[in-house]
Design an enzyme around this catalytic site. Structure first.
Site, PDB file in Angstrom:
ATOM      1  N   HIS A  32       0.744  -1.200   0.068  1.00  0.00           N
ATOM      2  CA  HIS A  32       0.089   0.124   0.032  1.00  0.00           C
ATOM      3  C   HIS A  32       0.834   1.259   0.112  1.00  0.00           C
ATOM      4  O   HIS A  32       1.112   1.882   0.993  1.00  0.00           O
ATOM      5  CB  HIS A  32      -0.714  -0.021   1.361  1.00  0.00           C
ATOM      6  CG  HIS A  32      -2.020   0.955   1.091  1.00  0.00           C
ATOM      7  ND1 HIS A  32      -3.244   0.833   1.249  1.00  0.00           N
ATOM      8  CD2 HIS A  32      -2.081   2.358   0.924  1.00  0.00           C
ATOM      9  CE1 HIS A  32      -4.147   1.801   1.206  1.00  0.00           C
ATOM     10  NE2 HIS A  32      -3.093   2.811   1.025  1.00  0.00           N
ATOM     11  N   HIS A  34       1.546   4.737  -2.641  1.00  0.00           N
ATOM     12  CA  HIS A  34       0.894   5.489  -3.904  1.00  0.00           C
ATOM     13  C   HIS A  34       2.050   6.126  -4.677  1.00  0.00           C
ATOM     14  O   HIS A  34       3.042   6.725  -4.094  1.00  0.00           O
ATOM     15  CB  HIS A  34       0.181   6.520  -3.497  1.00  0.00           C
ATOM     16  CG  HIS A  34      -1.138   6.197  -2.830  1.00  0.00           C
ATOM     17  ND1 HIS A  34      -2.584   6.013  -3.660  1.00  0.00           N
ATOM     18  CD2 HIS A  34      -1.430   5.860  -1.583  1.00  0.00           C
ATOM     19  CE1 HIS A  34      -3.120   5.440  -2.694  1.00  0.00           C
ATOM     20  NE2 HIS A  34      -2.725   5.256  -1.759  1.00  0.00           N
ATOM     21  N   ASP A  57      -6.076   3.273  -9.508  1.00  0.00           N
ATOM     22  CA  ASP A  57      -7.261   3.602  -8.817  1.00  0.00           C
ATOM     23  C   ASP A  57      -8.077   4.822  -9.115  1.00  0.00           C
ATOM     24  O   ASP A  57      -7.557   5.525  -9.823  1.00  0.00           O
ATOM     25  CB  ASP A  57      -7.158   3.453  -7.337  1.00  0.00           C
ATOM     26  CG  ASP A  57      -6.166   4.588  -6.674  1.00  0.00           C
ATOM     27  OD1 ASP A  57      -5.923   5.609  -7.357  1.00  0.00           O
ATOM     28  OD2 ASP A  57      -5.466   4.326  -5.947  1.00  0.00           O
ATOM     29  N   GLY A 109      -9.215   8.290  -2.067  1.00  0.00           N
ATOM     30  CA  GLY A 109      -9.854   9.214  -1.895  1.00  0.00           C
ATOM     31  C   GLY A 109     -11.068   9.133  -0.560  1.00  0.00           C
ATOM     32  O   GLY A 109     -10.827   8.227   0.432  1.00  0.00           O
ATOM     33  N   HIS A 120      -9.357   0.903  -0.794  1.00  0.00           N
ATOM     34  CA  HIS A 120      -9.346   1.370   0.613  1.00  0.00           C
ATOM     35  C   HIS A 120     -10.663   1.486   1.104  1.00  0.00           C
ATOM     36  O   HIS A 120     -11.472   1.691   0.455  1.00  0.00           O
ATOM     37  CB  HIS A 120      -8.821   3.058   0.357  1.00  0.00           C
ATOM     38  CG  HIS A 120      -7.501   3.445  -0.350  1.00  0.00           C
ATOM     39  ND1 HIS A 120      -7.077   2.721  -1.434  1.00  0.00           N
ATOM     40  CD2 HIS A 120      -6.531   4.235   0.236  1.00  0.00           C
ATOM     41  CE1 HIS A 120      -5.983   3.211  -1.742  1.00  0.00           C
ATOM     42  NE2 HIS A 120      -5.514   3.959  -0.829  1.00  0.00           N
ATOM     43  N   GLU A 145     -10.723   3.667   6.765  1.00  0.00           N
ATOM     44  CA  GLU A 145      -9.607   4.742   7.456  1.00  0.00           C
ATOM     45  C   GLU A 145     -10.516   5.724   8.493  1.00  0.00           C
ATOM     46  O   GLU A 145     -10.209   6.071   9.531  1.00  0.00           O
ATOM     47  CB  GLU A 145      -8.643   5.293   6.514  1.00  0.00           C
ATOM     48  CG  GLU A 145      -7.504   6.127   7.101  1.00  0.00           C
ATOM     49  CD  GLU A 145      -6.879   6.969   5.980  1.00  0.00           C
ATOM     50  OE1 GLU A 145      -5.801   7.296   6.574  1.00  0.00           O
ATOM     51  OE2 GLU A 145      -7.060   6.790   4.998  1.00  0.00           O
ATOM     52  N   ASP A 163       2.168   4.209   2.745  1.00  0.00           N
ATOM     53  CA  ASP A 163       1.089   4.762   1.853  1.00  0.00           C
ATOM     54  C   ASP A 163       1.719   6.189   1.122  1.00  0.00           C
ATOM     55  O   ASP A 163       1.671   5.910  -0.098  1.00  0.00           O
ATOM     56  CB  ASP A 163       0.130   5.554   2.978  1.00  0.00           C
ATOM     57  CG  ASP A 163      -1.114   5.925   2.504  1.00  0.00           C
ATOM     58  OD1 ASP A 163      -1.655   5.368   1.475  1.00  0.00           O
ATOM     59  OD2 ASP A 163      -2.035   6.534   3.236  1.00  0.00           O
TER      60      ASP A 163
END
Length: 344
Positions: free
Chosen positions: A23, A25, A145, A177, A202, A205, A283
């Site tokens: 995970h 980005h 994504d 998002g 995702h 969170e 992340d």
């Protein structure tokens, strides 16, 4: 929870530990140096003009500021060379941390909405991936994504581009998002799965345990990005433990975005105690002032001993889409490092 290993050189152990990251980005990993280079290349004049100013600007202040920095990084990516430079740079820094394999999220819609063709994105990141694999031995795979709060039309446009243009190194389809209900996009994730893509959203969170349930029941999620809100629902925790659905956890990110108020409050130790299959991840590392090595330090600071840290590393291997022989070899190497450093 205090599981510290007597006599362990924690820093040396963490650095020696072979790692997998599931995970992270691509755009959230852009270094200030590369941002400034690309901004100058494309004549972007709205950003700070010196490297020192860019570094200061990168320092996390709050979530709206993070969004500003993230969007700035996206907007400096224009042509194939830009994407190749970013992919190669991200891979090289992962390799420096002894990361052997990574599945990297790509904010594909953030590029499509600017008129950058999917083919430009994929050709660029593939060029960078191949270069990194030759130079550093690390292996990368991609998870395109879209932002959940942009709606189902955006999800469909992104998926259409993936199905039309994606190389074989794309392993899944994701959604990030601001968390929104998943029912409107359930049929699109069904399309993605039918095409052989893994469902990697995702969820949980900031959106509560209900988003995690929807990800499982409506999107057929095979792995959950974050998922920490599941700890608020004992029945959901029991289900995740029984089904061993991997949860890709990023403690520093959760702190920076306000999902937790202090790092000592992070539920990682409780998740492990509950029998959840947890992986450790960074992340958006450059924007949150961290990296995967630091996330292992953070986990150690939460009381995890060498065996627990090694278990997190093995979980990453198990939850990945590496081929089985490579998984076995990497898991054996993790066990060897544990034995060498902790006397197990």
């Amino acid at each position: 929870m205090d599981l510290t290993t007597p006599g362990l050189d924690t820093e040396a152990f963490i650095r020696a530990l072979p790692k997998v990251e599931l995970h992270v980005h691509l755009e959230g990993s852009m270094r200030p140096e590369l941002l400034l280079r690309l901004a100058r290349k494309h004549g972007v004049s709205t950003l700070p003009g010196t490297l020192e100013e860019v570094r200061d600007w990168y320092a996390f202040r709050d979530f709206p500021h993070f969004v500003d920095v993230y969007l700035a990084s996206v907007h400096t990516l224009v042509d194939e060379e830009d994407f190749a430079l970013l992919a190669a740079d991200v891979a090289a820094r992962l390799a420096e941390q002894n990361v052997r394999y990574a599945e990297v999220h790509v904010s594909l819609y953030g590029h499509l909405m600017r008129g950058v063709p999917a083919r430009t994105v994929f050709d660029g990141i593939e060029h960078g991936r191949r270069e990194a694999e030759r130079e550093h031995g690390i292996r990368l795979r991609w998870i395109p994504d879209y932002p959940s709060d942009y709606g189902p039309e955006v999800a469909e446009q992104t998926l259409d581009a993936v199905l039309a243009e994606a190389p074989d190194s794309v392993v899944g389809f994701g959604v990030g998002g601001i968390e929104a209900p998943f029912a409107p996009v359930a049929h699109l994730f069904a399309r993605a799965r039918e095409a052989g893509l893994h469902s990697l959203p995702h969820a949980g969170e900031h959106g509560g345990p209900e988003r995690v349930r929807e990800a499982l029941d409506l999107l057929g999620a095979e792995r959950i990005g974050h998922g920490i809100d599941a700890m608020r629902d004992p029945e959901l925790v029991a289900r995740l433990a029984a089904e061993q659905v991997p949860l890709d956890v990023s403690p520093t990110s959760n702190l920076r975005t306000g999902a937790i108020t202090a790092i000592g409050d992070h539920p990682l130790p409780r998740m492990i105690e509950a029998g959840l299959l947890v992986t450790l991840n960074s992340d958006d590392p450059t924007m949150f002032g961290t990296d995967l090595t630091n996330e292992y330090r953070t986990a150690a600071g939460l009381g995890l001993d060498a065996a627990a840290l090694a278990a997190l590393a093995r979980n990453g291997v198990a939850a990945s889409y590496l081929e089985e022989p490579a998984k076995r070899a990497l898991a054996e190497e993790i066990d060897t490092v544990l034995a060498e450093h902790a006397g197990s």
